[in-house]
Scaffold this motif. Structure first.
Motif, mmCIF file in Angstrom:
data_model
loop_
_atom_site.group_PDB
_atom_site.id
_atom_site.type_symbol
_atom_site.label_atom_id
_atom_site.label_comp_id
_atom_site.label_asym_id
_atom_site.label_seq_id
_atom_site.Cartn_x
_atom_site.Cartn_y
_atom_site.Cartn_z
ATOM 1 N N MET A 1 36.820 41.232 48.534
ATOM 2 C CA MET A 1 36.709 39.866 48.063
ATOM 3 C C MET A 1 37.750 39.616 46.998
ATOM 4 O O MET A 1 37.900 40.387 46.065
ATOM 5 C CB MET A 1 35.309 39.629 47.501
ATOM 6 C CG MET A 1 35.122 38.260 46.956
ATOM 7 S SD MET A 1 33.437 38.052 46.341
ATOM 8 C CE MET A 1 33.641 36.594 45.413
ATOM 9 N N MET A 2 38.444 38.531 47.146
ATOM 10 C CA MET A 2 39.474 38.169 46.188
ATOM 11 C C MET A 2 38.880 37.204 45.157
ATOM 12 O O MET A 2 38.205 36.250 45.514
ATOM 13 C CB MET A 2 40.638 37.484 46.896
ATOM 14 C CG MET A 2 41.750 37.116 45.946
ATOM 15 S SD MET A 2 43.094 36.221 46.728
ATOM 16 C CE MET A 2 43.382 37.149 48.181
ATOM 17 N N ILE A 3 39.138 37.501 43.896
ATOM 18 C CA ILE A 3 38.662 36.624 42.824
ATOM 19 C C ILE A 3 39.818 35.751 42.366
ATOM 20 O O ILE A 3 40.869 36.256 41.988
ATOM 21 C CB ILE A 3 38.099 37.449 41.651
ATOM 22 C CG1 ILE A 3 36.876 38.224 42.114
ATOM 23 C CG2 ILE A 3 37.744 36.537 40.491
ATOM 24 C CD1 ILE A 3 36.272 39.100 41.064
ATOM 25 N N THR A 4 39.585 34.465 42.417
ATOM 26 C CA THR A 4 40.626 33.522 41.990
ATOM 27 C C THR A 4 40.228 32.885 40.665
ATOM 28 O O THR A 4 39.127 33.088 40.154
ATOM 29 C CB THR A 4 40.825 32.417 43.053
ATOM 30 O OG1 THR A 4 39.613 31.669 43.150
ATOM 31 C CG2 THR A 4 41.184 33.012 44.400
ATOM 32 N N HIS A 7 37.050 30.935 40.884
ATOM 33 C CA HIS A 7 35.821 31.727 40.813
ATOM 34 C C HIS A 7 35.469 32.057 39.358
ATOM 35 O O HIS A 7 34.312 31.931 38.948
ATOM 36 C CB HIS A 7 35.962 33.030 41.596
ATOM 37 C CG HIS A 7 36.012 32.840 43.076
ATOM 38 N ND1 HIS A 7 37.160 33.037 43.797
ATOM 39 C CD2 HIS A 7 35.071 32.447 43.950
ATOM 40 C CE1 HIS A 7 36.907 32.777 45.073
ATOM 41 N NE2 HIS A 7 35.642 32.419 45.203
ATOM 42 N N ARG A 64 40.550 30.414 48.439
ATOM 43 C CA ARG A 64 40.602 31.836 48.759
ATOM 44 C C ARG A 64 42.039 32.257 49.090
ATOM 45 O O ARG A 64 42.272 33.297 49.657
ATOM 46 C CB ARG A 64 39.676 32.132 49.920
ATOM 47 C CG ARG A 64 38.219 31.877 49.541
ATOM 48 C CD ARG A 64 37.268 32.266 50.622
ATOM 49 N NE ARG A 64 35.872 31.989 50.495
ATOM 50 C CZ ARG A 64 35.130 31.654 49.479
ATOM 51 N NH1 ARG A 64 35.656 31.519 48.326
ATOM 52 N NH2 ARG A 64 33.846 31.436 49.563
ATOM 53 N N SER A 65 42.967 31.426 48.687
ATOM 54 C CA SER A 65 44.377 31.690 48.955
ATOM 55 C C SER A 65 44.899 32.796 48.039
ATOM 56 O O SER A 65 44.494 32.916 46.885
ATOM 57 C CB SER A 65 45.176 30.409 48.729
ATOM 58 O OG SER A 65 46.546 30.688 48.739
ATOM 59 N N ALA A 66 45.823 33.589 48.561
ATOM 60 C CA ALA A 66 46.420 34.656 47.759
ATOM 61 C C ALA A 66 47.261 34.091 46.633
ATOM 62 O O ALA A 66 47.477 34.756 45.614
ATOM 63 C CB ALA A 66 47.267 35.552 48.653
ATOM 64 N N ASP A 67 47.728 32.861 46.782
ATOM 65 C CA ASP A 67 48.523 32.224 45.727
ATOM 66 C C ASP A 67 47.684 31.920 44.493
ATOM 67 O O ASP A 67 48.208 31.813 43.400
ATOM 68 C CB ASP A 67 49.132 30.918 46.246
ATOM 69 C CG ASP A 67 50.136 31.163 47.354
ATOM 70 O OD1 ASP A 67 50.672 32.298 47.415
ATOM 71 O OD2 ASP A 67 50.371 30.246 48.157
ATOM 72 N N ASP A 68 46.396 31.756 44.663
ATOM 73 C CA ASP A 68 45.506 31.431 43.548
ATOM 74 C C ASP A 68 44.832 32.663 42.959
ATOM 75 O O ASP A 68 43.874 32.544 42.205
ATOM 76 C CB ASP A 68 44.431 30.446 44.010
ATOM 77 C CG ASP A 68 45.018 29.106 44.369
ATOM 78 O OD1 ASP A 68 46.041 28.729 43.772
ATOM 79 O OD2 ASP A 68 44.462 28.432 45.250
ATOM 80 N N LYS A 69 45.322 33.839 43.306
ATOM 81 C CA LYS A 69 44.746 35.084 42.788
ATOM 82 C C LYS A 69 44.801 35.086 41.261
ATOM 83 O O LYS A 69 45.741 34.565 40.658
ATOM 84 C CB LYS A 69 45.521 36.277 43.345
ATOM 85 C CG LYS A 69 44.951 37.603 42.968
ATOM 86 C CD LYS A 69 45.768 38.714 43.585
ATOM 87 C CE LYS A 69 45.261 40.044 43.091
ATOM 88 N NZ LYS A 69 46.132 41.130 43.550
ATOM 89 N N ASN A 71 45.586 35.772 37.675
ATOM 90 C CA ASN A 71 46.745 36.332 36.993
ATOM 91 C C ASN A 71 46.600 36.025 35.512
ATOM 92 O O ASN A 71 46.566 34.868 35.111
ATOM 93 C CB ASN A 71 48.032 35.709 37.554
ATOM 94 C CG ASN A 71 49.261 36.322 36.950
ATOM 95 O OD1 ASN A 71 49.181 37.237 36.147
ATOM 96 N ND2 ASN A 71 50.410 35.800 37.342
#
Length: 157
Positions: A1-4, A7, A64-69, A71
């Motif tokens: 699960m990716m947390i942005t 989230h 859930r986009s990787a761009d919004d991971k 950072n």
């Protein structure tokens, strides 16, 4: 699960809303106020409920986009710590100098920390809002706000 970022923001706001609702439910009412349609607990509990609904909506619709991971680079944690300290000072000042003065000082301090330095703008952005909100609570909604220990000691009351 990716947390942005969405989230994290939703979870923080959900925790804040739950805590606000919990402490809002602890507000002591005057005898008979529990039978009134609007009392001292109404607004805090409504705001907490809205906060919970909006934070859950944010969690469910988060990107859930990787761009919004998530950072952490570029975030100003020092400014965040200063704003948290300002909130603690506001909470402590409420009991001593009352709602109106502590709100004005809090807003001026917050705007100043966020980079506004013009005194006229600080004054115009803080005082009318604090006075208007105070008037709404005390005059329109008939909610008692203690003037503060220091104010009652100096001016009586």
């Amino acid at each position: 699960m990716m947390i942005t970022k969405d989230h994290i923001g939703g979870l923080v706001f959900l925790c804040f809303s739950i805590a606000y609702g919990y402490y809002g439910s602890e507000i002591v009412l005057f005898p008979g106020d529990e039978f009134q349609p609007f009392h001292a607990k109404s607004l805090p509990l409504a705001l907490a409920g809205l906060g919970i609904v909006f934070s859950v909506c944010q969690l469910l619709t988060a990107s859930r986009s990787a761009d919004d991971k998530l950072n952490l680079q570029g975030l100003d944690f020092v400014l965040m710590a200063k704003l948290l300290v300002l909130m603690l000072i506001f909470a402590a000042a409420l009991e001593w100098i009352g709602f109106l003065l502590s709100t004005i000082i809090f807003l001026v301090g917050g705007y100043w920390l966020l980079g506004e330095r013009r005194p006229k703008t600080l004054f115009l952005a803080s005082v009318p809002f604090a006075v208007g909100f105070w008037a709404l609570l005390t005059q329109l909604l008939d909610i008692y706000l203690a003037p503060g220990r220091l104010i009652t000691t100096v001016f009586g009351g």
